[in-house]
Scaffold this active site. Structure first.
Site, PDB file in Angstrom:
ATOM      1  N   GLU A 291       9.858   2.113  10.612  1.00 38.84           N
ATOM      2  CA  GLU A 291      10.898   3.110  10.338  1.00 38.84           C
ATOM      3  C   GLU A 291      10.182   4.450  10.335  1.00 38.84           C
ATOM      4  O   GLU A 291       9.406   4.742   9.435  1.00 38.84           O
ATOM      5  CB  GLU A 291      11.585   2.813   9.001  1.00 38.84           C
ATOM      6  CG  GLU A 291      12.915   3.529   8.812  1.00 38.84           C
ATOM      7  CD  GLU A 291      12.751   4.973   8.360  1.00 38.84           C
ATOM      8  OE1 GLU A 291      12.954   5.878   9.213  1.00 38.84           O
ATOM      9  OE2 GLU A 291      12.426   5.195   7.195  1.00 38.84           O
TER      10      GLU A 291
ATOM     11  N   LYS B  46       0.866  -1.185   0.000  1.00 39.36           N
ATOM     12  CA  LYS B  46       0.000   0.000   0.000  1.00 39.36           C
ATOM     13  C   LYS B  46       0.896   1.227   0.000  1.00 39.36           C
ATOM     14  O   LYS B  46       1.421   1.641   1.031  1.00 39.36           O
ATOM     15  CB  LYS B  46      -0.914   0.049   1.225  1.00 39.36           C
ATOM     16  CG  LYS B  46      -1.951   1.205   1.109  1.00 39.36           C
ATOM     17  CD  LYS B  46      -2.393   1.751   2.433  1.00 39.36           C
ATOM     18  CE  LYS B  46      -1.472   2.798   2.970  1.00 39.36           C
ATOM     19  NZ  LYS B  46      -1.459   4.073   2.168  1.00 39.36           N
TER      20      LYS B  46
ATOM     21  N   GLU C  13       9.351  17.174  14.459  1.00 41.15           N
ATOM     22  CA  GLU C  13       9.791  16.959  13.079  1.00 41.15           C
ATOM     23  C   GLU C  13       8.961  17.843  12.154  1.00 41.15           C
ATOM     24  O   GLU C  13       7.751  17.644  12.004  1.00 41.15           O
ATOM     25  CB  GLU C  13       9.628  15.488  12.691  1.00 41.15           C
ATOM     26  CG  GLU C  13      10.220  15.184  11.326  1.00 41.15           C
ATOM     27  CD  GLU C  13      10.099  13.710  10.950  1.00 41.15           C
ATOM     28  OE1 GLU C  13      11.044  13.169  10.357  1.00 41.15           O
ATOM     29  OE2 GLU C  13       9.046  13.111  11.256  1.00 41.15           O
TER      30      GLU C  13
ATOM     31  N   CYS D  18      13.419  11.869   6.633  1.00 37.89           N
ATOM     32  CA  CYS D  18      13.387  11.595   8.069  1.00 37.89           C
ATOM     33  C   CYS D  18      14.777  11.671   8.688  1.00 37.89           C
ATOM     34  O   CYS D  18      14.908  11.905   9.894  1.00 37.89           O
ATOM     35  CB  CYS D  18      12.759  10.233   8.328  1.00 37.89           C
ATOM     36  SG  CYS D  18      13.494   8.873   7.403  1.00 37.89           S
TER      37      CYS D  18
END
Length: 480
Positions: free
Chosen positions: A249, A174, A382, A282
């Protein structure tokens, strides 16, 4: 506008059971470039059933046969590189040249590295000389659900699909519904490479739909997810009742520690890395920690890099950065930039609003804040945009403390010409990866973090083992 409503299930492109259209928006123009359909439970069930049927035969194929299939995938992937780059530029805004060389190139890099790692992979290994008949066998998990993000589409798709195929798993992918086009090209590549039907399947959908359906499906043995920490927590909870293997992750807030004896290019290198891919990585070094004796000069250098970083549409060549992926992401970044101003950080480059001369598209001004304290939101959260926070420090111990004072633990960076200091600091940083003096990790190094960055290990031998279960066996006949 492209019609991409079909899913790839059991070796063919099929219509969704029920139409649920979603437009894919080109972030450079804010115009739709394609329409997809979001899957529902029936589509997910069909894909998982196909993967389950294919697993017994695929898992019993020889490693050499599976390797040959992946080598064919690499060959076809290379031939479709321009198509892949076009899709990535139009779905998530990576500039034309960067999309071909780096975004599409990441897929080639990872497939090659997995091929190399797999050639020497031992599926049955002796425990040790102390136990000559005890062995550890590595075996495929089964049907795996793979949920991938929009920021580095092929980087993440190949880090999941390729090791799963090599070790004998079957898969349902997906991709992000924001950036699904590149994964659909990847499915075409899989088909052209002649993979047996059902081994790889693709269903488009959103996280609350297909993502949750895969996470809770009783016939899915493992979920591998890359994305936000918030979504990773939700997936872990959703998967708990079926006791799946879950590999995450997640996000990061990397510290880049610049000591006074760092090389002359360290600050510019770090700022450029922060702004790369419009800050949508990231592992971006978004916190620059600078020793006070060189702090003022570092701030000036970082501001110059920001001011010199061109921002332009993804559809033109050049070394500029493109837009961020969506209006929602643009608005989040704008809110964080304003938060930094309100918190009292010193804005030395960029700031809120569109770049000069731009009136449409999700473009963000490369932004640098100085005099940031590590308790500010811009230092803890973040942002996922081209925003750099610079923090001064006075000692090695303080730098380590600040670097580790974050929920995240993905990648940290160290800049010093003192080798003993580099090694010492690297061992004390709480992160899954540490890169020093601009030297990239070697091919086959595992990618992953600790704490709120998740604990997946993707790439190389560890990335193969991620998609397997180990079995301890005693009484092994080593002469048989």
């Amino acid at each position: 506008m492209l019609d991409k409503r079909k899913f790839y299930i059991d070796g063919t492109w099929v219509d969704p059971v029920r139409a649920n259209d979603l437009e894919v928006i080109d972030p450079s123009t804010e115009e739709p470039v394609a329409v997809i359909s979001l899957g529902d439970q029936a589509d997910t069930d069909a894909a998982v059933a196909a993967a389950k049927r294919a697993f017994p035969a695929w898992s019993r194929t020889s490693p050499a046969d599976r390797l040959a299939h992946v080598e064919k995938i690499l060959e076809v992937y290379k031939s479709r590189a321009k198509d892949m780059a076009w899709a990535i530029s139009h779905e998530m805004g990576a500039p034309q040249d960067m999309s071909l060389e780096d975004q599409t190139g990441a897929g080639i890099y990872h497939i090659k590295n997995f091929i190399n790692a797999f050639k020497d992979f031992q599926f049955v290994r002796p425990l040790g000389d102390h136990a000559p008949t005890s062995m550890t066998a590595w075996e495929p998990v089964g049907v795996v659900g793979l949920i991938t993000p929009w920021n580095w589409p092929m980087n993440q798709v190949t880090l999941k699909v390729i090791p799963a195929l090599l070790v004998g798993d079957t898969a349902v992918l997906k991709p992000s519904e924001i950036a699904p086009l590149s994964s659909m090209v990847f499915a075409e590549i899989i088909h052209e490479a002649g993979l047996p039907k059902g081994v790889f399947n693709l269903v488009n959908g959103d996280g609350t739909g297909v993502g949750t359906q895969l996470s809770t499906h009783p016939d899915v043995e493992m979920i591998s997810f890359t994305g936000s920490t918030r979504a990773g927590i939700a997936i872990t909870k959703a998967a708990a009742d079926s006791l799946k293997k879950v590999c995450l992750e997640l996000g990061g807030k990397g510290a880049n520690i610049v000591f006074a004896d760092a090389d002359d290019k360290a600050v510019a290198r770090g700022a450029t890395h922060c702004f790369y891919n419009s800050g949508q990585s990231c592992n971006a070094p978004t916190r620059m920690l600078v020793e006070r004796s060189v702090y003022d000069r570092a701030v000036e250098t970082a501001a110059k890099v920001a001011n010199d970083t061109a921002v332009a549409a993804a559809h033109q060549p050049g070394a500029h950065i493109g837009p961020v992926v969506s209006r929602g992401q643009w608005e989040k970044i704008q809110d964080m930039i304003q938060t930094g101003i309100d918190e009292g950080a010193r804005l030395v480059a960029g700031g809120p609003g569109l770049p000069e001369g731009v009136n449409r598209g999700y473009f963000v001004r490369p932004t640098v804040f100085a005099d940031v304290s590590n308790d500010m939101a811009i230092a803890q959260q973040e942002i996922f945009g081209p925003v750099l926070s610079i923090i001064p420090f006075d000692s090695e111990e303080e730098a380590i403390r600040i670097a580790n004072d974050t929920p995240y633990g993905l990648t940290n960076y160290v800049q010093t010409q003192d080798g003993a200091k580099r090694n010492r600091v690297a061992r004390q940083l709480r992160s899954g990866m540490v890169e020093m003096n601009g030297i990239s990790r070697g091919a086959g190094s595992a990618f992953g973090g600790v704490k709120a960055s998740g604990r997946a290990r993707e790439g190389g031998v560890m990335g193969l083992e991620e998609f397997m279960d180990s079995k301890a066996i005693s009484g092994w006949d080593r002469d048989a």
